[in-house]
Design a protein around this motif. Structure first.
Motif, PDB file in Angstrom:
ATOM      1  N   THR A 144       7.243  70.905  34.759  1.00  0.00           N
ATOM      2  CA  THR A 144       6.540  71.261  35.985  1.00  0.00           C
ATOM      3  C   THR A 144       5.362  70.326  36.204  1.00  0.00           C
ATOM      4  O   THR A 144       5.088  69.877  37.303  1.00  0.00           O
ATOM      5  CB  THR A 144       6.035  72.721  35.910  1.00  0.00           C
ATOM      6  N   ARG A 147       6.338  67.286  37.586  1.00  0.00           N
ATOM      7  CA  ARG A 147       6.906  67.629  38.882  1.00  0.00           C
ATOM      8  C   ARG A 147       8.422  67.434  38.994  1.00  0.00           C
ATOM      9  O   ARG A 147       8.925  66.972  40.006  1.00  0.00           O
ATOM     10  CB  ARG A 147       6.176  66.840  39.977  1.00  0.00           C
ATOM     11  N   PRO A 149      10.645  70.212  37.555  1.00  0.00           N
ATOM     12  CA  PRO A 149      11.237  71.379  36.880  1.00  0.00           C
ATOM     13  C   PRO A 149      12.657  71.658  37.385  1.00  0.00           C
ATOM     14  O   PRO A 149      13.475  72.184  36.652  1.00  0.00           O
ATOM     15  CB  PRO A 149      10.287  72.521  37.266  1.00  0.00           C
ATOM     16  N   ASP A 150      12.938  71.266  38.621  1.00  0.00           N
ATOM     17  CA  ASP A 150      14.252  71.565  39.201  1.00  0.00           C
ATOM     18  C   ASP A 150      15.371  70.682  38.646  1.00  0.00           C
ATOM     19  O   ASP A 150      16.534  70.915  38.926  1.00  0.00           O
ATOM     20  CB  ASP A 150      14.184  71.418  40.721  1.00  0.00           C
ATOM     21  N   GLN A 151      15.012  69.674  37.852  1.00  0.00           N
ATOM     22  CA  GLN A 151      16.050  68.788  37.312  1.00  0.00           C
ATOM     23  C   GLN A 151      16.421  69.157  35.878  1.00  0.00           C
ATOM     24  O   GLN A 151      17.171  68.431  35.223  1.00  0.00           O
ATOM     25  CB  GLN A 151      15.561  67.327  37.311  1.00  0.00           C
ATOM     26  N   GLU A 153      18.365  71.043  34.258  1.00  0.00           N
ATOM     27  CA  GLU A 153      19.734  71.193  33.770  1.00  0.00           C
ATOM     28  C   GLU A 153      20.576  69.935  33.973  1.00  0.00           C
ATOM     29  O   GLU A 153      21.741  69.899  33.616  1.00  0.00           O
ATOM     30  CB  GLU A 153      20.419  72.388  34.460  1.00  0.00           C
ATOM     31  N   LYS A 154      19.981  68.916  34.584  1.00  0.00           N
ATOM     32  CA  LYS A 154      20.755  67.696  34.825  1.00  0.00           C
ATOM     33  C   LYS A 154      20.759  66.800  33.593  1.00  0.00           C
ATOM     34  O   LYS A 154      19.927  66.934  32.703  1.00  0.00           O
ATOM     35  CB  LYS A 154      20.156  66.935  36.007  1.00  0.00           C
ATOM     36  N   GLN A 163      12.306  59.395  37.803  1.00  0.00           N
ATOM     37  CA  GLN A 163      12.444  60.755  37.269  1.00  0.00           C
ATOM     38  C   GLN A 163      12.711  60.720  35.775  1.00  0.00           C
ATOM     39  O   GLN A 163      12.150  61.513  35.009  1.00  0.00           O
ATOM     40  CB  GLN A 163      13.596  61.477  37.980  1.00  0.00           C
TER      41      GLN A 163
END
Ligand SMILES: Nc1ncnc2c1ncn2[C@@H]1O[C@H](COP(=O)(O)OP(=O)(O)OP(=O)(O)O)[C@@H](O)[C@H]1O
Ligand SMILES: [Mg+2]
Lengths: 263, 243
Positions: A144, A147, A149-151, A153-154, A163
């Protein structure tokens, strides 16, 4: 607390505090590759909380210098202390030093067969014995912070270079290092991604992390560094606060280097 | 007498005696792969060691067993060693020969798999203070294994067929039992058609397994490999551009 923040406020002019154990102390360090001397009598002292930018021409020994600090490269002569622990080849000391330091590489070196989250929790779980749940919380905290956190599981291969490098920073931070070492963290990135990584590093600097950065990003150096360490042919040729270094480099070699970099 | 009897071929295919030979072939292959992998990993480790004596011994081993025919190796073990007072059962002889031979090939495959995992991966593991075991088990081995699957698959395919050489030292696997049937009934084409069909089935099944393995282990890494392969030149270019 007040002492520390004052030291930071006064910036580069503050001398490393003598009563405090320095984050890094190198004394007369040599490193040879065959006949070639990659580090030639290097002395360097880094105070806790200090931000150092290491620069110099290609092949001058910048990478070798910071890689000796966490013993990824073994120095041949001289003394290196990290947070007071001597790197004297004892396994226990090497482990202590590596636990105190985090490293970010030019080519990210994420583990490609693991997801972002798995990359981040591997060391906390296997080295620090954290439970999976704890480690995941910790990893999400740092993901987080950088910036992304949404990745989580990738897989690394599905992310952009910028990234990936931010994941690498988060992965290092999950071990809660006291010192962060960066070896040209933005050199492998497309120009539009450099900024997001530098922003992340700035944030880290603002939080008081001790940092040694090899970088050619002179804007970053001016803004963040307490001190510039300029290397040439394995030697530390010049050390100065950024303003001083950029306005008034003392050595001929540093002048030539700056001319080249700024054009 | 130009004649081929499909019904005879089919009946040989379902011949119980021949089927047991197929099982022996499968057994030899599986045992040689498992034994060869264990021995091969050990040899690969020696080969990669910094000790020149150990590395040299491993190199010699690989050179020797890859440089001589499996047939000679089997015959020497079976008929030659008894001259020195060393005697094994037939099946042991076949297994020893196949394992020693296969290990030499697998050692090279294992080694090249590990060599192909970039040093950056190991450095990242060190920087994270991962233990040598965790580094091996979680970082290098899975990546090396993914790279090893295609050559490993080819090697196992060859091995499956190479087990037929054990017939020479009278192991009753598929080839030997085909010979025996053939000598009994003189239906050469019919018997070997059945044997051929079995070999094709075995290699095809293995091919399918190999493809599944490749797909499974390649799943997460395909995209990454391309990107990592591409990044060093990019790095160089940007450094040069800056200088
Ligand atoms: N493993 C090695 N074996 C032999 N020589 C090496 C090795 N690693 C580095 N060197 C040499 O040591 C010198 C310093 O290397 P180093 O990587 O520290 O330079 P650098 O300042 O980081 O350069 P760059 O800006 O190109 O990254 C170079 O001349 C390099 O060729
Ligand atoms: Mg370098």
């Amino acid at each position: 607390m007040s002492e520390r923040s004052m030291a930071r406020a006064e910036g580069a002019t503050v001398q490393p505090q003598l009563r405090e154990v320095p984050a890094v102390r190198m004394e007369a360090v040599y490193k040879h590759y065959g006949d070639f001397t990659a580090l030639n009598e290097v002395d360097l002292k880094v105070a806790k909380g200090e931000k150092i930018v290491v620069c110099g021409p290609s092949g001058s020994g910048k990478s070798t210098l910071i890689r000796c600090i966490n013993h990824i490269e073994k120095h041949d002569e001289g003394l290196i202390y990290v947070n007071g622990t001597e790197l004297d080849r004892q396994r226990k000391n090497i482990d202590t030093v590596r636990r105190d330091t985090g490293m970010v590489f030019q080519s990210f070196n994420l583990f490609p067969h693991m997801t972002v989250l798995e990359n981040c929790i591997l060391a906390p779980m296997t080295v620090n014995g954290m439970s999976e749940a704890e480690a995941k919380d910790l990893a999400m905290h740092f993901l987080t912070k950088v910036r992304i956190p949404d990745q989580a599981e990738k897989f690394p291969g599905q992310l952009s270079g910028g990234q990936q490098q931010r994941v690498a920073i988060a992965r290092a931070l999950c071990m809660r290092p006291k010192i962060m070492l960066f070896d040209e963290p933005t050199s492998a990135l497309d120009p539009e991604m450099v900024k997001e990584v530098l922003e992340t590093m700035k944030k880290l600097a603002e939080e008081g992390m001790t940092m040694l950065c090899v970088t050619h990003e002179m804007g970053f150096a001016r803004e963040v560094a307490d001190r510039i360490v300029f290397m040439n042919e394995g030697r530390v040729v010049e050390q100065a606060a950024p303003e001083e270094f950029f306005e008034n480099p003392k050595s001929e070699r540093a002048r030539a280097f700056l001319d080249q970099i700024i054009h | 007498m130009s004649h081929f009897s499909p019904t005879a071929a089919v009946s040989y295919f379902f011949n119980y005696f021949l089927m047991k030979g197929v099982l022996v072939t499968i057994g030899l292959t599986v045992a040689a792969v498992v034994g060869g992998l264990i021995l091969g990993m050990g040899i690969a480790l020696l080969r990669m060691s910094s000790n020149p004596v150990l590395a040299g011994a491993a190199r010699f081993y690989i050179w020797f067993f890859r440089g001589t025919p499996l047939l000679i190796q089997l015959v020497v073990i079976y008929s030659g060693l008894p001259q020195l007072g060393i005697k094994f059962s037939v099946i042991t002889c076949a297994l020893v020969g196949l394992i020693l031979n296969e290990a030499a090939y697998l050692a090279e495959i294992v080694r090249s798999g590990f060599m192909a995992v970039s040093v950056g991966q190991r450095e990242a593991a060190w920087a994270l203070s991962l233990s040598p075991w965790v580094t091996f088990r979680r970082v290098t081995l899975p990546q090396a294994f993914r790279l090893m699957i295609p050559p490993l698959g080819n090697s196992i395919n060859s091995l499956l067929k190479a087990t037929s050489l054990a017939s020479v030292i009278s192991v009753e696997e598929l080839m030997r039992r085909s010979d025996m049937l053939m000598q009994e009934h003189f239906q050469i084409l019919e018997v070997y058609a059945a044997a051929t069909a079995y070999y094709l089935i075995l290699t095809s099944v293995w091919d399918a397994v190999q493809r599944r393995l490749e797909k499974h282990f390649g799943r997460s890494s395909a995209a990454k490999t391309r990107r990592v392969a591409a990044s060093p030149p990019v790095a160089q270019a940007s450094v040069e551009a800056r200088a």
